[in-house]
Enzyme design. Sequence first.
Site, PDB file in Angstrom:
ATOM      1  N   ARG A 223       0.952  -1.282   0.004  1.00 33.68           N
ATOM      2  CA  ARG A 223      -0.129  -0.212   0.032  1.00 33.68           C
ATOM      3  C   ARG A 223       0.954   1.158   0.006  1.00 33.68           C
ATOM      4  O   ARG A 223       1.940   1.160   0.628  1.00 33.68           O
ATOM      5  CB  ARG A 223      -0.775   0.077   1.159  1.00 33.68           C
ATOM      6  CG  ARG A 223      -2.053  -0.947   1.259  1.00 33.68           C
ATOM      7  CD  ARG A 223      -3.092  -0.389   0.354  1.00 33.68           C
ATOM      8  NE  ARG A 223      -4.276  -1.577   0.220  1.00 33.68           N
ATOM      9  CZ  ARG A 223      -4.503  -2.619  -0.526  1.00 33.68           C
ATOM     10  NH1 ARG A 223      -3.708  -2.761  -1.497  1.00 33.68           N
ATOM     11  NH2 ARG A 223      -5.612  -3.206  -0.443  1.00 33.68           N
ATOM     12  N   HIS A 271      -1.635   0.879  -9.628  1.00 34.80           N
ATOM     13  CA  HIS A 271      -2.313  -0.047  -8.665  1.00 34.80           C
ATOM     14  C   HIS A 271      -3.102  -1.245  -9.455  1.00 34.80           C
ATOM     15  O   HIS A 271      -4.346  -1.472  -9.137  1.00 34.80           O
ATOM     16  CB  HIS A 271      -3.528   0.511  -7.826  1.00 34.80           C
ATOM     17  CG  HIS A 271      -3.728  -0.315  -6.523  1.00 34.80           C
ATOM     18  ND1 HIS A 271      -4.003   0.265  -5.520  1.00 34.80           N
ATOM     19  CD2 HIS A 271      -3.931  -1.608  -6.163  1.00 34.80           C
ATOM     20  CE1 HIS A 271      -4.311  -0.623  -4.524  1.00 34.80           C
ATOM     21  NE2 HIS A 271      -4.154  -1.940  -5.146  1.00 34.80           N
TER      22      HIS A 271
HETATM   23  P1  NDP Z   1      -1.750 -11.909   4.446  1.00 35.53           P
HETATM   24  O1  NDP Z   1      -2.737 -11.456   5.514  1.00 35.53           O
HETATM   25  O2  NDP Z   1      -1.908 -13.294   3.961  1.00 35.53           O
HETATM   26  O3  NDP Z   1      -0.187 -11.849   4.967  1.00 35.53           O
HETATM   27  C1  NDP Z   1       0.221 -10.801   5.278  1.00 35.53           C
HETATM   28  C2  NDP Z   1       1.742 -10.901   5.727  1.00 35.53           C
HETATM   29  O4  NDP Z   1       2.151  -9.823   6.301  1.00 35.53           O
HETATM   30  C3  NDP Z   1       2.026 -12.154   6.898  1.00 35.53           C
HETATM   31  O5  NDP Z   1       2.908 -13.069   6.758  1.00 35.53           O
HETATM   32  C4  NDP Z   1       1.739 -11.327   8.226  1.00 35.53           C
HETATM   33  O6  NDP Z   1       2.821 -11.889   9.091  1.00 35.53           O
HETATM   34  C5  NDP Z   1       2.757 -10.234   7.602  1.00 35.53           C
HETATM   35  N1  NDP Z   1       2.644  -9.174   8.553  1.00 35.53           N
HETATM   36  C6  NDP Z   1       1.703  -8.300   9.029  1.00 35.53           C
HETATM   37  N2  NDP Z   1       1.937  -7.356   9.755  1.00 35.53           N
HETATM   38  C7  NDP Z   1       3.448  -7.492   9.986  1.00 35.53           C
HETATM   39  C8  NDP Z   1       4.210  -6.789  10.992  1.00 35.53           C
HETATM   40  N3  NDP Z   1       4.018  -5.658  11.581  1.00 35.53           N
HETATM   41  N4  NDP Z   1       5.682  -7.321  10.845  1.00 35.53           N
HETATM   42  C9  NDP Z   1       6.088  -8.400  10.215  1.00 35.53           C
HETATM   43  N5  NDP Z   1       5.122  -8.861   9.176  1.00 35.53           N
HETATM   44  C10 NDP Z   1       3.768  -8.515   9.136  1.00 35.53           C
HETATM   45  O7  NDP Z   1      -2.033 -10.887   3.198  1.00 35.53           O
HETATM   46  P2  NDP Z   1      -1.822 -10.977   1.846  1.00 35.53           P
HETATM   47  O8  NDP Z   1      -0.506 -11.637   1.215  1.00 35.53           O
HETATM   48  O9  NDP Z   1      -3.059 -11.522   1.085  1.00 35.53           O
HETATM   49  O10 NDP Z   1      -1.922  -9.566   0.991  1.00 35.53           O
HETATM   50  C11 NDP Z   1      -0.806  -8.605   1.494  1.00 35.53           C
HETATM   51  C12 NDP Z   1      -1.321  -7.238   1.088  1.00 35.53           C
HETATM   52  O11 NDP Z   1      -0.872  -6.887  -0.302  1.00 35.53           O
HETATM   53  C13 NDP Z   1      -2.737  -6.714   1.112  1.00 35.53           C
HETATM   54  O12 NDP Z   1      -2.904  -6.553   2.559  1.00 35.53           O
HETATM   55  C14 NDP Z   1      -2.686  -5.884   0.159  1.00 35.53           C
HETATM   56  O13 NDP Z   1      -2.206  -4.455   0.970  1.00 35.53           O
HETATM   57  C15 NDP Z   1      -1.669  -5.977  -0.730  1.00 35.53           C
HETATM   58  N6  NDP Z   1      -2.211  -6.270  -2.200  1.00 35.53           N
HETATM   59  C16 NDP Z   1      -1.933  -5.367  -3.273  1.00 35.53           C
HETATM   60  C17 NDP Z   1      -2.406  -5.585  -4.440  1.00 35.53           C
HETATM   61  C18 NDP Z   1      -2.127  -4.624  -5.457  1.00 35.53           C
HETATM   62  O14 NDP Z   1      -2.479  -4.860  -6.808  1.00 35.53           O
HETATM   63  N7  NDP Z   1      -0.907  -3.848  -5.514  1.00 35.53           N
HETATM   64  C19 NDP Z   1      -3.475  -6.693  -4.862  1.00 35.53           C
HETATM   65  C20 NDP Z   1      -3.918  -7.364  -3.226  1.00 35.53           C
HETATM   66  C21 NDP Z   1      -3.133  -7.049  -2.314  1.00 35.53           C
HETATM   67  P3  NDP Z   1       2.281 -13.407   9.997  1.00 35.53           P
HETATM   68  O15 NDP Z   1       2.430 -14.446   8.678  1.00 35.53           O
HETATM   69  O16 NDP Z   1       3.206 -13.614  10.920  1.00 35.53           O
HETATM   70  O17 NDP Z   1       0.756 -13.094  10.107  1.00 35.53           O
HETATM   71  C1  OXD Z   2      -6.271  -5.631  -2.985  1.00 37.74           C
HETATM   72  C2  OXD Z   2      -5.855  -4.579  -3.996  1.00 37.74           C
HETATM   73  O1  OXD Z   2      -5.994  -5.429  -1.760  1.00 37.74           O
HETATM   74  O2  OXD Z   2      -6.346  -4.682  -5.197  1.00 37.74           O
HETATM   75  O3  OXD Z   2      -6.927  -6.590  -3.415  1.00 37.74           O
HETATM   76  O4  OXD Z   2      -5.016  -3.866  -3.565  1.00 37.74           O
END
Ligand code: NDP
Ligand code: OXD
Length: 308
Positions: A223, A271
């Site tokens: 983000r 995005h």
């Molecule tokens: P998940 O919730 O599956 O995974 C999040 C990961 O981040 C987990 O491994 C978690 O750790 C880790 N995490 C969260 N907070 C912290 C922290 N404070 N310190 C260290 N690690 C942390 O999310 P997704 O993989 O599904 O998606 C990730 C992000 O990608 C979304 O939230 C969104 O913002 C972004 N996204 C962007 C898109 C785009 O088009 N640009 C499309 C889709 C998503 P743990 O495993 O220990 O819980």
């Molecule tokens: C999502 C994105 O969070 O598109 O799915 O960014």
Amino acid sequence: MTFLYKADPARGAVWAKLFAERAPEIAFSVWPDSGELAHVRYLAAWQPPVDIAQTFPNLEVLFSVGAGIDQFDLSVVPAHVPIVRMIEPGIVEGMVEYVTHAVLTIHRDSLDYADQQRRGIWRELPVRPAASCRVGVLGLGMLGTAVLERLRLFGYDRAGWSRSEHLIDGVACYAGEAALDAFLARTDILVCLLPLTPATRHLLDARLLGKLPRGASLIQTGRGAHLVQDDLLRLLDAEHLRYALLDVTTPEPLPPGHPFWRHPRVRITPHIASATRPETAVESVLDNLKRHRLGLPMTGEIDRRRGY
Ligand code: NDP
Ligand code: OXD
């Protein structure tokens, strides 16, 4: 009982068709054509109305049409309403394609060659084997692990960082703040796939990015608010960082005249790294509706305290 969709209307029309085919018993509407608001039990939204509790007094589940939920103000969603993010194979595949392409672009010097072509220069750069290119992914969730799995096929030296401990074959896994510096020190291409929470807002600042080895690059697909934009510009201009490929910015759209647009070592995409694919997303939502009716936990329910 109504299922209401409140996001891009063109996609909403596709969802409506898929619901009609696969679950004709569910009354499906696309905002603003919501019908009787008191009948809305399920809402799939990118941005729900601010007064969600008053607007939909009988809401049972709030679905995000995306993988992230940071666009929701959790404080206005009644505590008894579960919030479910999008877990579906289409969005994973899109992100895997985007990040793989971005990693290869940096590793195989595509941006340097584009620049050389513009200037009419024929010069070979040394080809580095993938095994000597260290990729580090912030976030080992649905997307981060899928990206790392695909990068395995190319032979990259892979690592990941998360909040809790993970064990992934062939990936050096680092967990928590105490392990962050060691993770950064071994990372040539940093990929951000973290959710946006109070703990990760502005995480990508001069302190963190400065701990990457000189010549490292950033692929930012999380983000916009993860990144301190001025810090990135300073590190690029000081040639500490080589490239930044940014799919997300603050604000979005990136305003005309923003220094990122014209920076020779920044690449912007609007995005589009990945998006939910309606065919697979509707399958996932219908499965969750069944689970909800049976009183089972839904796939992708978020933990409000963690914020993701
Ligand atoms: P998940 O919730 O599956 O995974 C999040 C990961 O981040 C987990 O491994 C978690 O750790 C880790 N995490 C969260 N907070 C912290 C922290 N404070 N310190 C260290 N690690 C942390 O999310 P997704 O993989 O599904 O998606 C990730 C992000 O990608 C979304 O939230 C969104 O913002 C972004 N996204 C962007 C898109 C785009 O088009 N640009 C499309 C889709 C998503 P743990 O495993 O220990 O819980
Ligand atoms: C999502 C994105 O969070 O598109 O799915 O960014």
